[in-house]
Structure formats: structure tokens, C-alpha cells
Design a protein around this motif. Sequence first.
Motif, mmCIF file in Angstrom:
data_model
loop_
_atom_site.group_PDB
_atom_site.id
_atom_site.type_symbol
_atom_site.label_atom_id
_atom_site.label_comp_id
_atom_site.label_asym_id
_atom_site.label_seq_id
_atom_site.Cartn_x
_atom_site.Cartn_y
_atom_site.Cartn_z
ATOM 1 N N ILE A 3 0.835 -1.203 0.000
ATOM 2 C CA ILE A 3 0.000 0.000 0.000
ATOM 3 C C ILE A 3 0.870 1.253 0.000
ATOM 4 N N TRP A 4 1.929 1.244 0.801
ATOM 5 C CA TRP A 4 2.842 2.390 0.863
ATOM 6 C C TRP A 4 3.495 2.640 -0.500
ATOM 7 N N GLN A 5 3.923 1.580 -1.182
ATOM 8 C CA GLN A 5 4.558 1.730 -2.491
ATOM 9 C C GLN A 5 3.575 2.282 -3.523
ATOM 10 N N ILE A 6 2.322 1.845 -3.463
ATOM 11 C CA ILE A 6 1.299 2.363 -4.383
ATOM 12 C C ILE A 6 1.067 3.856 -4.117
ATOM 13 N N VAL A 7 0.963 4.220 -2.837
ATOM 14 C CA VAL A 7 0.767 5.629 -2.474
ATOM 15 C C VAL A 7 1.959 6.467 -2.936
ATOM 16 N N LEU A 8 3.176 5.980 -2.712
ATOM 17 C CA LEU A 8 4.370 6.712 -3.170
ATOM 18 C C LEU A 8 4.383 6.873 -4.685
ATOM 19 N N LEU A 21 1.800 6.863 -6.781
ATOM 20 C CA LEU A 21 0.779 7.830 -7.179
ATOM 21 C C LEU A 21 1.155 9.252 -6.785
ATOM 22 N N ASP A 22 1.767 9.408 -5.616
ATOM 23 C CA ASP A 22 2.161 10.736 -5.151
ATOM 24 C C ASP A 22 3.288 11.314 -6.009
ATOM 25 N N ASN A 23 4.142 10.451 -6.539
ATOM 26 C CA ASN A 23 5.279 10.918 -7.336
ATOM 27 C C ASN A 23 4.955 11.073 -8.819
ATOM 28 N N LEU A 24 3.705 10.819 -9.221
ATOM 29 C CA LEU A 24 3.334 11.041 -10.622
ATOM 30 C C LEU A 24 3.466 12.520 -10.981
ATOM 31 N N LEU A 25 3.170 13.368 -10.021
ATOM 32 C CA LEU A 25 3.332 14.812 -10.213
ATOM 33 C C LEU A 25 4.417 15.301 -9.260
ATOM 34 N N PRO A 26 5.424 15.983 -9.780
ATOM 35 C CA PRO A 26 6.515 16.460 -8.905
ATOM 36 C C PRO A 26 6.096 17.672 -8.068
ATOM 37 N N VAL A 27 5.369 17.418 -6.984
ATOM 38 C CA VAL A 27 4.903 18.469 -6.084
ATOM 39 C C VAL A 27 5.712 18.347 -4.791
ATOM 40 N N PRO A 28 6.255 19.465 -4.264
ATOM 41 C CA PRO A 28 7.119 19.374 -3.086
ATOM 42 C C PRO A 28 6.416 18.999 -1.779
ATOM 43 N N PRO A 55 4.390 16.465 0.404
ATOM 44 C CA PRO A 55 3.985 15.046 0.391
ATOM 45 C C PRO A 55 2.471 14.890 0.528
ATOM 46 N N GLY A 56 1.910 14.022 -0.308
ATOM 47 C CA GLY A 56 0.479 13.760 -0.270
ATOM 48 C C GLY A 56 -0.327 14.621 -1.223
ATOM 49 N N LEU A 57 0.216 15.785 -1.599
ATOM 50 C CA LEU A 57 -0.514 16.685 -2.488
ATOM 51 C C LEU A 57 -0.602 16.103 -3.900
ATOM 52 N N GLY A 58 0.437 15.411 -4.329
ATOM 53 C CA GLY A 58 0.444 14.807 -5.664
ATOM 54 C C GLY A 58 -0.676 13.797 -5.826
ATOM 55 N N ILE A 59 -0.852 12.952 -4.823
ATOM 56 C CA ILE A 59 -1.913 11.929 -4.895
ATOM 57 C C ILE A 59 -3.294 12.580 -4.865
ATOM 58 N N LEU A 60 -3.447 13.647 -4.078
ATOM 59 C CA LEU A 60 -4.730 14.361 -4.051
ATOM 60 C C LEU A 60 -5.041 14.992 -5.404
ATOM 61 N N ILE A 98 -8.571 12.665 -11.919
ATOM 62 C CA ILE A 98 -9.297 11.489 -12.402
ATOM 63 C C ILE A 98 -10.799 11.659 -12.162
ATOM 64 N N THR A 99 -11.158 12.171 -10.988
ATOM 65 C CA THR A 99 -12.570 12.404 -10.674
ATOM 66 C C THR A 99 -13.170 13.452 -11.606
ATOM 67 N N PHE A 100 -12.418 14.515 -11.869
ATOM 68 C CA PHE A 100 -12.896 15.575 -12.765
ATOM 69 C C PHE A 100 -13.079 15.047 -14.191
ATOM 70 N N ILE A 101 -12.148 14.216 -14.666
ATOM 71 C CA ILE A 101 -12.271 13.621 -16.002
ATOM 72 C C ILE A 101 -13.494 12.701 -16.045
#
Length: 188
Positions: free
Chosen positions: A29-34, A36-43, A45-50, A56-59
Motif C-alpha cells: 500500500i505504501w509503495q502504491i501511495v508513493l 501515485l504521489d510521485n506522478l506529479l513532482p509536487v514538493p 507530500p500527499g498533495l500529488g496523490i490528491l 481522475i474524478t474531474f475527467i
Amino acid sequence: MSFTSKRILNYFFKGLLFVAPLALTAYIIWQIVLFLDNLLPVPIPGLGILIVFGMITFIGYLANIFITRPIFELVERWLFRIPLVNILYTSIKDLMSAFVGDKKKFNTPAIVKLSENMSRLGFITQDNLAMIGEDEMVAVYLPHSYNFSGNCFLVPRDNVRILHGANSTEVMKFIVSGGVSELSDPKK
């Protein structure tokens, strides 16, 4: 081996039986969260996944709106025309919709009679095979144990018995675990 060392070894294995699945589940679960969070380079933590979940929800929202739906259908038709992309896209889309779409496919657990004394648990994925000239056959997905892959068999309708009242999630867990997981009584 002495009585005390056997007891300590027994405690160790009982602890391992509890800790290993828990640790492995948490790690995956931690690896999946990491990821997804690292798909967008946001400084932060956690903001990338949000942001990813929000996009995805908006699309999904846009794909449901009357005005923008034709655009999504046009893109999909365009993807269907590209030879290799067509196979890849439709396979992934069908697999995803089998789990989360309006046309869920793994919701009809069944017992498939393979021989006089042997049967397997599976899921009916297509009840009507008239399009290939097999009116008396159904498509049944038989997952492999300890694996999420499986095979799809076309079997005579008479060899398939639907498990009415059985919980699909529990049946899948039972199959994937190799029959080790407990099945609860649907009458309770």
C-alpha cells in the motif's frame, strides 16, 4: 530440542504468521501511495496523490456530462482505429470495467463441472455466446490460486451451476488463496 526452545520457535512462527502479511500489505500500500504521489513532482507530500485523484474524478465528471461526452467518444473511436493501441486499450478498458464499471463481470460465482468427480469455482463473464455460434455455452473465468491471472473457458451451460447467495468477493478470495480462506455461510 528442549521444551522451551520448541515453545519459543512456536511463538516465533505464530508471530511471523501475523507480522509478515501485515507488513507486506502495509509495504505494498505504501509503495502504491508513493508511486501515485510521485506522478506529479509536487514538493508537499500527499498533495500529488490528491491532485491525481482530483484530476481522475474531474475527467470522470466530464465524461458523464452530456456536452463533453461526444468528445470522449470521439477520442475513443480514434483509439480504436490504431492497430496495436486498439488491442491494448480495449483489453485494459474491459478488464477495468469488469471490476469498477457499470458492467461488472465478476459478480456471478459458479461451480464448473470439469469431470465426474472434479469441479472448479469461477465466475460467469458472458452468458450469451450466440455471436460465435455457441448458444449452449457460457464463458467462465477461472482465476489461478495465489495469482490474479486466470483462464477463460467456454463450457456447456449444463456444466455450470450458479452459486446464488454467495458473496463474489469472498469466492474470489477463496479461489486466489488456493482454498485456504474461509467462506462464510450465506444463510447467516
